[in-house]
Write a protein that holds these residues in place. Structure first.
Motif, mmCIF file in Angstrom:
data_model
loop_
_atom_site.group_PDB
_atom_site.id
_atom_site.type_symbol
_atom_site.label_atom_id
_atom_site.label_comp_id
_atom_site.label_asym_id
_atom_site.label_seq_id
_atom_site.Cartn_x
_atom_site.Cartn_y
_atom_site.Cartn_z
ATOM 1 N N LEU A 1 0.904 -1.180 -0.009
ATOM 2 C CA LEU A 1 0.148 -0.066 0.153
ATOM 3 C C LEU A 1 0.962 1.251 -0.092
ATOM 4 O O LEU A 1 2.100 1.231 0.739
ATOM 5 N N SER A 2 0.416 2.321 -0.798
ATOM 6 C CA SER A 2 1.171 3.572 -0.658
ATOM 7 C C SER A 2 0.589 4.349 0.518
ATOM 8 O O SER A 2 -0.357 4.351 0.825
ATOM 9 N N THR A 3 1.608 4.941 1.275
ATOM 10 C CA THR A 3 1.597 5.548 2.465
ATOM 11 C C THR A 3 1.696 7.228 2.646
ATOM 12 O O THR A 3 1.541 7.531 3.370
ATOM 13 N N VAL A 4 1.962 7.531 1.328
ATOM 14 C CA VAL A 4 2.626 8.827 1.104
ATOM 15 C C VAL A 4 1.764 9.756 0.442
ATOM 16 O O VAL A 4 1.256 9.399 -0.540
ATOM 17 N N GLU A 5 1.674 11.102 1.088
ATOM 18 C CA GLU A 5 0.876 11.826 0.350
ATOM 19 C C GLU A 5 1.301 12.145 -1.117
ATOM 20 O O GLU A 5 2.439 12.407 -1.474
ATOM 21 N N GLY A 6 0.223 12.316 -2.085
ATOM 22 C CA GLY A 6 0.591 12.485 -3.454
ATOM 23 C C GLY A 6 0.528 11.071 -4.256
ATOM 24 O O GLY A 6 1.008 11.043 -5.368
ATOM 25 N N HIS A 7 0.528 9.930 -3.328
ATOM 26 C CA HIS A 7 0.342 8.627 -4.241
ATOM 27 C C HIS A 7 -1.009 8.029 -3.767
ATOM 28 O O HIS A 7 -1.160 7.703 -2.781
ATOM 29 N N ALA A 8 -1.811 8.008 -4.693
ATOM 30 C CA ALA A 8 -3.090 7.481 -4.619
ATOM 31 C C ALA A 8 -3.234 6.194 -4.218
ATOM 32 O O ALA A 8 -4.357 5.625 -3.664
ATOM 33 N N GLY A 9 -2.322 5.417 -4.735
ATOM 34 C CA GLY A 9 -2.397 3.742 -4.216
ATOM 35 C C GLY A 9 -3.387 3.002 -5.015
ATOM 36 O O GLY A 9 -4.152 2.294 -4.440
#
Length: 284
Positions: A54-62
């Motif tokens: 899962l993407s956990t960083v702002e700017g990465h919609a996942g």
């Protein structure tokens, strides 16, 4: 079981769409809007795809978006997984290996990066000509599965030269069209070539580190892309890389670096970035 897991992920993706993607695109911080421009698109949350992280960083919609850009079927990672998030290199590389199992042979990797080159200002784009892996680990370390690729893959031409020339040609066309429309000439000089230096993060670099990386030949610095590029070459894929220059690196100016600046600059260059990607994909 990594190859079998990639097969399972690919099978699930095929079950969600009739499209057969020809190209994969990985979107970096602040660049995710490109996925919203695709035609006949369907979105799959990473949490739905077997074995995806899962993407956990702002700017990465996942999410993975399957759709068409200028009628070309493509797969777009709207956000990626980073080593600094605590994921293993196997997890970071897993989407690329899934793309390989899907039969995709060309990938365009994008990222947000800090400039070490005074001629590359924030808001410009850098075509990656080569890279420095300063992450402290090679992503292919460990047992090798020959179904992905050879034990000792060649890295002489990680970033495909023909793809680079296509990107330069399309950027020149955009620049010429801007000039003819009366745009500020400064807006036409937006694409540069350079060496991307990948670090593990998540801290930004110190001014002393930036001075060292400049001496080593780096033009831009970031925290991604290189593991995916290595994995793609291991798979025999053609690779292109584009960095969105969002800031000058530490010590280059008196300004502090923050993620909000990265996001804002990505949004500012979205239109030219999207136009360039679409034109390049049409040429592939």
């Amino acid at each position: 079981m990594i190859y079998e897991n990639a097969q399972e992920a690919a099978q699930y993706i095929r079950s969600r769409s009739d499209l057969t993607p020809k190209v994969a695109v990985v979107l970096g911080s602040g660049l995710g809007a490109f996925a919203d421009t695709l035609e006949d698109a369907i979105s799959i949350q990473y949490k739905e795809i077997p074995h995806f992280a899962l993407s956990t960083v702002e700017g990465h919609a996942g999410r993975l978006v399957l759709g068409k850009a200028n009628r070309i079927p493509i797969a777009v990672q709207q956000g990626r997984f980073h080593y600094y998030e605590g994921y293993s290199m196997e997890q970071v590389m897993f989407p690329m290996r899934t793309f390989g199992v899907l039969g995709i042979r060309t990938v365009i990797l994008t990222n947000a990066a800090g400039s070490l080159n005074t001629e590359m200002s924030p808001g410009s784009l850098m075509l990656i000509s080569d890279h420095l892996n300063m992450m402290g680990v090679n992503p292919l370390r460990g047992p090798n599965d020959e179904r992905f690729g050879a034990r000792f893959p060649d890295m002489t031409n990680v970033y495909d030269r023909e793809l680079q020339e296509i990107i330069v040609a399309e950027a020149d066309k955009i620049a010429q069209e801007r000039l003819e429309s009366g745009a500020d000439p400064r807006l036409t000089d937006f694409l540069h070539r350079g060496v991307y230096c990948a670090l593990s993060g998540p801290t930004y670099e110190t001014p002393a580190e930036i001075r060292m990386y400049r001496l080593l030949g780096a033009d831009a610095v970031g925290m991604s892309t290189v593991p995916e590029a290595i994995a793609a070459r291991h798979l025999g894929m053609r690779v292109a890389g584009i960095s969105c220059i969002t800031n000058f690196a530490a010590g280059m100016t008196e300004e502090a670096i923050n993620h909000e600046e990265v996001m804002e600059t990505g949004a500012r260059v979205a239109s030219v970035f999207q136009e360039l990607l679409k034109r390049v994909i049409s040429r592939l």
